[in-house]
Every structure is written in structure tokens, then in C-alpha cells.
Design a protein around this motif. Structure first.
Motif, PDB file in Angstrom:
ATOM      1  N   LEU A 135      32.746   1.433  52.721  1.00  0.00           N
ATOM      2  CA  LEU A 135      31.346   1.861  52.698  1.00  0.00           C
ATOM      3  C   LEU A 135      30.848   1.736  51.266  1.00  0.00           C
ATOM      4  O   LEU A 135      31.548   2.128  50.323  1.00  0.00           O
ATOM      5  CB  LEU A 135      31.211   3.310  53.172  1.00  0.00           C
ATOM      6  CG  LEU A 135      31.800   3.649  54.547  1.00  0.00           C
ATOM      7  CD1 LEU A 135      31.561   5.124  54.863  1.00  0.00           C
ATOM      8  CD2 LEU A 135      31.200   2.761  55.621  1.00  0.00           C
ATOM      9  N   ARG A 177      23.492   3.960  56.257  1.00  0.00           N
ATOM     10  CA  ARG A 177      24.887   4.254  56.614  1.00  0.00           C
ATOM     11  C   ARG A 177      24.917   5.194  57.813  1.00  0.00           C
ATOM     12  O   ARG A 177      24.285   6.253  57.805  1.00  0.00           O
ATOM     13  CB  ARG A 177      25.625   4.881  55.426  1.00  0.00           C
ATOM     14  CG  ARG A 177      25.911   3.895  54.299  1.00  0.00           C
ATOM     15  CD  ARG A 177      26.833   4.514  53.262  1.00  0.00           C
ATOM     16  NE  ARG A 177      26.202   5.628  52.594  1.00  0.00           N
ATOM     17  CZ  ARG A 177      25.566   5.557  51.428  1.00  0.00           C
ATOM     18  NH1 ARG A 177      25.468   4.405  50.793  1.00  0.00           N
ATOM     19  NH2 ARG A 177      25.027   6.627  50.887  1.00  0.00           N
ATOM     20  N   PHE A 199      28.442  -1.723  54.835  1.00  0.00           N
ATOM     21  CA  PHE A 199      29.863  -1.613  55.205  1.00  0.00           C
ATOM     22  C   PHE A 199      30.456  -2.995  55.413  1.00  0.00           C
ATOM     23  O   PHE A 199      29.761  -3.970  55.693  1.00  0.00           O
ATOM     24  CB  PHE A 199      30.053  -0.741  56.447  1.00  0.00           C
ATOM     25  CG  PHE A 199      29.889  -1.452  57.776  1.00  0.00           C
ATOM     26  CD1 PHE A 199      30.984  -1.935  58.462  1.00  0.00           C
ATOM     27  CD2 PHE A 199      28.629  -1.625  58.338  1.00  0.00           C
ATOM     28  CE1 PHE A 199      30.836  -2.584  59.676  1.00  0.00           C
ATOM     29  CE2 PHE A 199      28.471  -2.261  59.549  1.00  0.00           C
ATOM     30  CZ  PHE A 199      29.575  -2.747  60.232  1.00  0.00           C
TER      31      PHE A 199
END
Length: 327
Positions: free
Chosen positions: A94, A106, A84
Motif C-alpha cells: 500500500l 485506499r 496498491f
């Protein structure tokens, strides 16, 4: 604008060099240490690095890795800058990751914590491109000149041109793409291993840019932006001298880099950097076994704090810790 005053870091609990990334990461090394010892050392190195950065007056949001023994792991979770990035105006991106294990890095909770403390207007999610074999590993694949709006990008399968074009169009950067090769003729897996851009300086292994005309263009673009341009040798690139990030501390800019990287700089190079930022060497030898260094460990926060957040900044000697859920 170029140097963030806050960062996200992730403290690993099951760190080890990732076999899924070893094939194209020439900087990755194996170690004879037992896995538990590697994990212990990495945990301690990140804890100490976070404290040192906070002491410089940079706000550190320190999260703990949430992977557990016996479950699919995230050995590279210590490198959050790849999945990110944040941008002025309240934008978050992202990214699609090359290695399947890295896609598990993530984390919704990290993004939600940012939304709670900073003004976030939109989250642009490119991760669905993974299903098409299209990857763009964040500010590892791109080194962003936030002032000149240029995305310097070394060609690799971790920096797909389609994904790069989408990012640059949405976030209004000009892509400047170039082919690279190390002494063995292999491309640089991430641009941030061979290029660092600060507010008033840039350091790069420009010898790695394969085409001479393109090499000159990259250097000229950095010179034209008013920066002091510092050329790094192959040995210095191997010591992660370019894998550094300028941060905004309470007493002025600091350049966070590894102790190994700082030791590799010549007196003239050190003096050139210190015209613009104070060196902040951090000891991360275990982390560097994974083929990345200090810059990879720092996801810069370029978002505006919510009202009241600045007034409740922790003292410089402290840092905020977001603990992992209890096992």
C-alpha cells in the motif's frame, strides 16, 4: 510473471479531472462537458473496458467507487494501480499518495476481497509516510520488470527516493532512477506514462530521459533482458502509447491500451508489439482527460489463487462485480 492474468478495476460514479493533480500532470485536460455528463461517460467507458478485457480471458475484479455526492470525493478512483500493488509469493504493498484526495482511494474491502480469493502472506503499508511528506505512487511511479527485478523510476515528488529504497529492499528490486523532461522542460509525473514493459517487448519515450548516458543505460538494460525495444515519439507519449499493460488472456498475451494509443502506433511498431501480444484497444477518451489511460486503470494481480478459485473462473464473457454499498 510479467503479464498478470487478473486485474482490479474501479468504476467511477463522480469522475472529473482532479484539480489537486493538475499542477504537475501535463497530460490532464479540462472539459466543457457538465460534471454529470463526464461522470456518466466515465462510468460507461470503464464498464465497457472491463467487459472487453474479460472477453479476452483475463479475470476482472470490478469494484464500484463508494464516494457519495456532498462528501469528500475520490475523482481519481478509476486509477487503483497507484495505491496498491501485488507481488508473487503473496505480497501486497500500500502506497503513500501525493494528493490528499487520492489517499481516500485506499480501500480495506478491496484488500480483504483479494485475501479471500488469493494467497496473501503479508500486506506492507507505506501509507504512513504521507505524514512526513514522502510519496511513492505505486506502479504509476515505478514501472516494474518482474522478471529482471528492476524498478524503473522517473524522478518526481511522487517517487521519493527514501520510499523507493524501502520498497526495493523489501520486495527485492533494483532501483533504476532517471531524470526526465518533456518539451516544456517539466518532469514526467509518473513513469508509466512514458514506459511500458511487457514480457518480450518494451515501449518508451526514451527521449524524455534527460541524461544521454542514463538514457542509453535504460535502453541497454531492456535490450539485455531480451526484449524488443520500441522507441515512442513525443506525440505518441502524448497519446498515451506507453500507458499500456500486457495481460495474460486465455488465448495468449494481450496488450491493453487505449484506442487513441493504438491509433498512434506506426505499422512497424504495431507489428513489433504483435510479435509478442495481441493489441486490445479500449475507448477511454473521458478517462484520459484526467491525465492517465488504460495502464493506470489496471491494478495487476500477481498473486496465486486460493484452491478452487481457478476451477470457478467465470466464463470469458463475464466479469466479477463488487457492488458499492447502497446509499
Amino acid at each position: 510473471m510479467q503479464a498478470p492474468a487478473a486485474v482490479v478495476m474501479v468504476r467511477p460514479h463522480h469522475f472529473h479531472p482532479n484539480p489537486e493533480t493538475a499542477a504537475d500532470n501535463a497530460y490532464q485536460r479540462s472539459s466543457g462537458a457538465p460534471p454529470t455528463e463526464l461522470a456518466r461517460r466515465a462510468h460507461a467507458e470503464v464498464t465497457e473496458a472491463a467487459a472487453r478485457i474479460a472477453q479476452a480471458g483475463v479475470r476482472v475484479h470490478l469494484f464500484d467507487d463508494t464516494s457519495a455526492p456532498g462528501q469528500p470525493g475520490t475523482p481519481d478512483s478509476v486509477f487503483p494501480n497507484n495505491w496498491f500493488s501485488t507481488h508473487a509469493g503473496g505480497h501486497v504493498a500500500l502506497y503513500p499518495m501525493y494528493a490528499p484526495s487520492r489517499r481516500r482511494e485506499r480501500r480495506h474491502d478491496i484488500i480483504e476481497q483479494l485475501k479471500a480469493q488469493y494467497r496473501v502472506q503479508e500486506v506492507v503499508d507505506y501509507s504512513g509516510l504521507e505524514q512526513d511528506g514522502v510519496f511513492l505512487e505505486g506502479t504509476g511511479a515505478m514501472v516494474l520488470d518482474h522478471i529482471g527485478r528492476v524498478a524503473y523510476t522517473a524522478q518526481s515528488h511522487r517517487a521519493n527516493p527514501v520510499a523507493l529504497e524501502r520498497f526495493c529492499t523489501h520486495f527485492q528490486y533494483e532501483p533504476l532512477v532517471f531524470a526526465t523532461a518533456d518539451a516544456a522542460g517539466q518532469p514526467c509525473y509518473h513513469t508509466n506514462v512514458m514506459l511500458c514493459i511487457g514480457t518480450g517487448f518494451a515501449m518508451g519515450g526514451f527521449h524524455m530521459v534527460s541524461d544521454a548516458a542514463r538514457r542509453r543505460e535504460v535502453q541497454e538494460r531492456l535490450w539485455e533482458s531480451g526484449r524488443t525495444v520500441i522507441d515512442l515519439s513525443p506525440e505518441q507519449i502524448g497519446d498515451f502509447a506507453a500507458n499500456a499493460l500486457e495481460l495474460q488472456g486465455t488465448a495468449g498475451p494481450v496488450l491493453a491500451l487505449s484506442a487513441r494509443a493504438a491509433a498512434s502506433l506506426t505499422p512497424a511498431q504495431r507489428q513489433a508489439v504483435e510479435q509478442h501480444a495481441t493489441l486490445l484497444p479500449l475507448a477511454v477518451p473521458t478517462i484520459e482527460l484526467a491525465g492517465g489511460s488504460v495502464r493506470c486503470m489496471l491494478a495487476g494481480i500477481h498473486l496465486a489463487p486460493r484452491l478452487g478459485m481457478q476451477a470457478t473462473q467465470p466464463p470469458a464473457a463475464e466479469f466479477q462485480t463488487i457492488l458499492a454499498p447502497s446509499a
